[in-house]
Motif scaffolding. Structure first.
Motif, PDB file in Angstrom:
ATOM      1  N   THR B  13      29.381  40.758 -82.573  1.00 45.15           N
ATOM      2  CA  THR B  13      29.481  39.321 -82.399  1.00 45.15           C
ATOM      3  C   THR B  13      29.059  38.608 -83.678  1.00 45.15           C
ATOM      4  OG1 THR B  13      28.889  37.495 -80.919  1.00 45.15           O
ATOM      5  CG2 THR B  13      27.124  38.985 -81.541  1.00 45.15           C
ATOM      6  N   GLN B  14      29.465  37.372 -83.788  1.00 49.13           N
ATOM      7  CA  GLN B  14      29.067  36.593 -84.961  1.00 49.13           C
ATOM      8  C   GLN B  14      27.786  35.842 -84.659  1.00 49.13           C
ATOM      9  OE1 GLN B  14      32.506  34.177 -86.012  1.00 49.13           O
ATOM     10  NE2 GLN B  14      33.054  35.658 -87.587  1.00 49.13           N
ATOM     11  N   MET B  15      27.009  35.627 -85.694  1.00 49.01           N
ATOM     12  CA  MET B  15      25.771  34.862 -85.587  1.00 49.01           C
ATOM     13  C   MET B  15      26.053  33.539 -84.873  1.00 49.01           C
ATOM     14  SD  MET B  15      23.263  34.454 -88.855  1.00 49.01           S
ATOM     15  CE  MET B  15      24.444  33.486 -89.724  1.00 49.01           C
ATOM     16  N   GLY B  16      25.172  33.187 -83.956  1.00 50.03           N
ATOM     17  CA  GLY B  16      25.313  31.927 -83.247  1.00 50.03           C
ATOM     18  C   GLY B  16      26.107  32.012 -81.959  1.00 50.03           C
ATOM     19  N   GLN B  17      26.780  33.146 -81.742  1.00 46.53           N
ATOM     20  CA  GLN B  17      27.553  33.312 -80.506  1.00 46.53           C
ATOM     21  C   GLN B  17      26.649  33.795 -79.383  1.00 46.53           C
ATOM     22  OE1 GLN B  17      31.040  32.612 -80.168  1.00 46.53           O
ATOM     23  NE2 GLN B  17      30.407  31.577 -82.046  1.00 46.53           N
ATOM     24  N   GLU B  18      27.123  33.557 -78.170  1.00 46.33           N
ATOM     25  CA  GLU B  18      26.411  34.039 -76.977  1.00 46.33           C
ATOM     26  C   GLU B  18      26.951  35.416 -76.598  1.00 46.33           C
ATOM     27  OE1 GLU B  18      25.837  31.447 -73.338  1.00 46.33           O
ATOM     28  OE2 GLU B  18      27.301  32.887 -72.546  1.00 46.33           O
ATOM     29  N   VAL B  19      26.066  36.288 -76.170  1.00 46.16           N
ATOM     30  CA  VAL B  19      26.503  37.594 -75.654  1.00 46.16           C
ATOM     31  C   VAL B  19      25.837  37.861 -74.322  1.00 46.16           C
ATOM     32  CG1 VAL B  19      26.964  38.653 -77.904  1.00 46.16           C
ATOM     33  CG2 VAL B  19      24.706  38.877 -76.886  1.00 46.16           C
ATOM     34  N   ILE B  20      26.531  38.588 -73.482  1.00 41.78           N
ATOM     35  CA  ILE B  20      25.978  39.033 -72.204  1.00 41.78           C
ATOM     36  C   ILE B  20      26.104  40.547 -72.146  1.00 41.78           C
ATOM     37  CG2 ILE B  20      26.165  38.956 -69.696  1.00 41.78           C
ATOM     38  CD1 ILE B  20      27.288  36.141 -69.961  1.00 41.78           C
ATOM     39  N   LEU B  21      24.975  41.190 -71.956  1.00 39.04           N
ATOM     40  CA  LEU B  21      24.940  42.639 -71.819  1.00 39.04           C
ATOM     41  C   LEU B  21      24.740  42.947 -70.333  1.00 39.04           C
ATOM     42  CD1 LEU B  21      22.579  43.495 -74.831  1.00 39.04           C
ATOM     43  CD2 LEU B  21      25.013  42.940 -74.825  1.00 39.04           C
ATOM     44  N   ARG B  22      25.503  43.920 -69.868  1.00 37.94           N
ATOM     45  CA  ARG B  22      25.506  44.190 -68.427  1.00 37.94           C
ATOM     46  C   ARG B  22      24.944  45.566 -68.098  1.00 37.94           C
ATOM     47  NH1 ARG B  22      28.532  39.966 -66.659  1.00 37.94           N
ATOM     48  NH2 ARG B  22      29.922  39.124 -68.247  1.00 37.94           N
ATOM     49  N   GLU B  85      18.927  39.323 -86.750  1.00 33.27           N
ATOM     50  CA  GLU B  85      17.832  40.219 -86.358  1.00 33.27           C
ATOM     51  C   GLU B  85      17.899  40.662 -84.898  1.00 33.27           C
ATOM     52  OE1 GLU B  85      17.536  37.212 -87.834  1.00 33.27           O
ATOM     53  OE2 GLU B  85      15.866  36.068 -86.972  1.00 33.27           O
ATOM     54  N   ASP B  86      18.856  40.150 -84.152  1.00 27.91           N
ATOM     55  CA  ASP B  86      19.062  40.635 -82.783  1.00 27.91           C
ATOM     56  C   ASP B  86      19.864  41.942 -82.764  1.00 27.91           C
ATOM     57  OD1 ASP B  86      19.572  37.259 -81.614  1.00 27.91           O
ATOM     58  OD2 ASP B  86      17.725  38.460 -81.613  1.00 27.91           O
ATOM     59  N   SER B  87      20.382  42.340 -83.897  1.00 26.86           N
ATOM     60  CA  SER B  87      21.132  43.605 -83.980  1.00 26.86           C
ATOM     61  C   SER B  87      20.206  44.754 -83.611  1.00 26.86           C
ATOM     62  CB  SER B  87      21.689  43.815 -85.386  1.00 26.86           C
ATOM     63  OG  SER B  87      22.642  42.834 -85.710  1.00 26.86           O
ATOM     64  N   ALA B  88      20.579  45.505 -82.590  1.00 26.12           N
ATOM     65  CA  ALA B  88      19.725  46.575 -82.065  1.00 26.12           C
ATOM     66  C   ALA B  88      20.476  47.285 -80.946  1.00 26.12           C
ATOM     67  CB  ALA B  88      18.425  45.992 -81.504  1.00 26.12           C
ATOM     68  N   MET B  89      19.877  48.387 -80.467  1.00 27.06           N
ATOM     69  CA  MET B  89      20.313  49.003 -79.201  1.00 27.06           C
ATOM     70  C   MET B  89      19.525  48.331 -78.084  1.00 27.06           C
ATOM     71  SD  MET B  89      22.581  51.459 -79.102  1.00 27.06           S
ATOM     72  CE  MET B  89      22.223  52.671 -77.840  1.00 27.06           C
ATOM     73  N   TYR B  90      20.200  47.933 -77.052  1.00 29.69           N
ATOM     74  CA  TYR B  90      19.558  47.322 -75.896  1.00 29.69           C
ATOM     75  C   TYR B  90      19.697  48.285 -74.722  1.00 29.69           C
ATOM     76  CZ  TYR B  90      19.032  43.027 -78.494  1.00 29.69           C
ATOM     77  OH  TYR B  90      18.654  42.105 -79.432  1.00 29.69           O
ATOM     78  N   PHE B  91      18.557  48.674 -74.199  1.00 21.66           N
ATOM     79  CA  PHE B  91      18.529  49.612 -73.078  1.00 21.66           C
ATOM     80  C   PHE B  91      18.080  48.896 -71.813  1.00 21.66           C
ATOM     81  CE2 PHE B  91      19.353  53.353 -75.449  1.00 21.66           C
ATOM     82  CZ  PHE B  91      18.607  53.326 -76.617  1.00 21.66           C
ATOM     83  N   CYS B  92      18.786  49.152 -70.752  1.00 22.87           N
ATOM     84  CA  CYS B  92      18.382  48.728 -69.423  1.00 22.87           C
ATOM     85  C   CYS B  92      17.680  49.911 -68.758  1.00 22.87           C
ATOM     86  CB  CYS B  92      19.629  48.336 -68.643  1.00 22.87           C
ATOM     87  SG  CYS B  92      19.374  47.936 -66.915  1.00 22.87           S
ATOM     88  N   ALA B  93      16.691  49.631 -67.951  1.00 23.61           N
ATOM     89  CA  ALA B  93      16.004  50.696 -67.219  1.00 23.61           C
ATOM     90  C   ALA B  93      15.713  50.222 -65.809  1.00 23.61           C
ATOM     91  CB  ALA B  93      14.701  51.082 -67.926  1.00 23.61           C
ATOM     92  N   SER B  94      15.570  51.186 -64.898  1.00 23.26           N
ATOM     93  CA  SER B  94      15.177  50.809 -63.543  1.00 23.26           C
ATOM     94  C   SER B  94      14.120  51.771 -63.021  1.00 23.26           C
ATOM     95  CB  SER B  94      16.388  50.739 -62.602  1.00 23.26           C
ATOM     96  OG  SER B  94      16.939  52.014 -62.324  1.00 23.26           O
ATOM     97  N   THR B 109      23.488  49.490 -75.027  1.00 20.45           N
ATOM     98  CA  THR B 109      24.548  48.724 -75.675  1.00 20.45           C
ATOM     99  C   THR B 109      24.111  48.499 -77.114  1.00 20.45           C
ATOM    100  OG1 THR B 109      25.284  47.555 -73.702  1.00 20.45           O
ATOM    101  CG2 THR B 109      25.732  46.509 -75.826  1.00 20.45           C
ATOM    102  N   ARG B 110      24.972  48.926 -78.046  1.00 23.73           N
ATOM    103  CA  ARG B 110      24.651  48.668 -79.438  1.00 23.73           C
ATOM    104  C   ARG B 110      25.197  47.300 -79.795  1.00 23.73           C
ATOM    105  NH1 ARG B 110      26.867  51.427 -84.371  1.00 23.73           N
ATOM    106  NH2 ARG B 110      27.750  52.936 -82.941  1.00 23.73           N
ATOM    107  N   LEU B 111      24.311  46.361 -80.108  1.00 27.46           N
ATOM    108  CA  LEU B 111      24.711  45.014 -80.477  1.00 27.46           C
ATOM    109  C   LEU B 111      24.642  44.873 -81.995  1.00 27.46           C
ATOM    110  CD1 LEU B 111      25.427  42.078 -79.688  1.00 27.46           C
ATOM    111  CD2 LEU B 111      22.965  41.607 -79.654  1.00 27.46           C
ATOM    112  N   THR B 112      25.761  44.469 -82.555  1.00 29.51           N
ATOM    113  CA  THR B 112      25.823  44.210 -83.998  1.00 29.51           C
ATOM    114  C   THR B 112      26.150  42.745 -84.203  1.00 29.51           C
ATOM    115  OG1 THR B 112      26.618  46.463 -84.411  1.00 29.51           O
ATOM    116  CG2 THR B 112      26.912  44.853 -86.177  1.00 29.51           C
TER     117      THR B 112
END
Lengths: 110, 114
Positions: B13-22, B85-94, B109-112
């Motif tokens: 995604t581009q800087m300033g855009q909204e993202v939703i990780l599911r 700086e939000d670029s990272a792997m995002y892990f969900c856990a339960s 989800t790898r967010l770039t």
């Protein structure tokens, strides 16, 4: 002091070797302790929970010393497939979030 | 064996855009979490969610972040205006319940952010 501290390694060992990892944690209120393994760019996978009495799962043995706030993991008869980063993890206050160490890299070579 | 699933596996995604990780947590689990891991760094807690509300959040989880459980199966993380700086792997856990402390992680989800 870091919340969870581990020797980063890497530990380079031959197949069949026994290897031990150590970890210390700073929050004396922590109640749950775990070892996770993480392969490159993958999710952490629960390897085992760690109990005060110590516990064993096949080739893996974990120990906890609450007085010293120290956790260990022993891997016997190392396999190539054991190569990974081993994460020492404790729960935070209120037993909710997990606090991760930076991990110890293990490389098992034939 | 039940697993946590996450989509997409990679989001650019581009800087300033909204993202939703599911995320779809394990079906009978009650506690849900988001963690992130910046490349080469340790896994960091973001937020926990129980009984349809946030139970704990870290300093990282500022006003740009929000979580939602829009139905009985999905758990989402929204970042309103992404930064580099939000670029990272995002892990969900339960986690199953109060007396069970083990958390099970999704594949991430790898967010770039460019």
């Amino acid at each position: 002091r870091k919340e969870v501290e581990q020797d980063p390694g890497p530990f380079n060992v031959p197949e069949g070797a026994t290897v031990a990892f150590n970890c210390t944690y700073s929050n004396s209120a922590s109640q749950s302790f775990f070892w996770y393994r993480q392969d490159c760019r993958k999710e952490p996978k629960l390897l085992m929970s760690v109990y005060s009495s110590g516990n064993e799962d096949g080739r893996f043995t974990a120990q906890l010393n609450r007085a010293s706030q120290y956790i260990s993991l022993l891997i016997r008869d190392s396999k190539l497939s054991d190569s990974a980063t081993y994460l020492c993890v404790v729960n935070g206050e209120y037993g909710n979030k997990l606090v991760f160490g930076a991990g110890t890299i293990l490389r098992v070579k034939s | 064996e039940p697993e946590v699933t996450q989509t997409p596996s990679h989001q650019v995604t581009q800087m300033g855009q909204e993202v939703i990780l599911r995320c779809v947590p394990i079906s009978n689990h009650l506690y849900f979490y988001w963690y992130r891991q910046i490349l080469g760094q340790k896994v960091e807690f973001l937020v926990s969610f129980y009984n349809n509300e946030i139970s704990e959040k870290s300093e990282i989880f500022d006003d740009q972040f929000s979580v939602e459980r829009p139905d009985g199966s999905n758990f989402t993380l929204k970042i309103r205006s992404t930064k580099l700086e939000d670029s990272a792997m995002y892990f969900c856990a339960s986690r199953k319940g109060l007396d069970y402390y083990e958390q099970y992680f999704g594949p991430g989800t790898r967010l770039t952010v460019t």
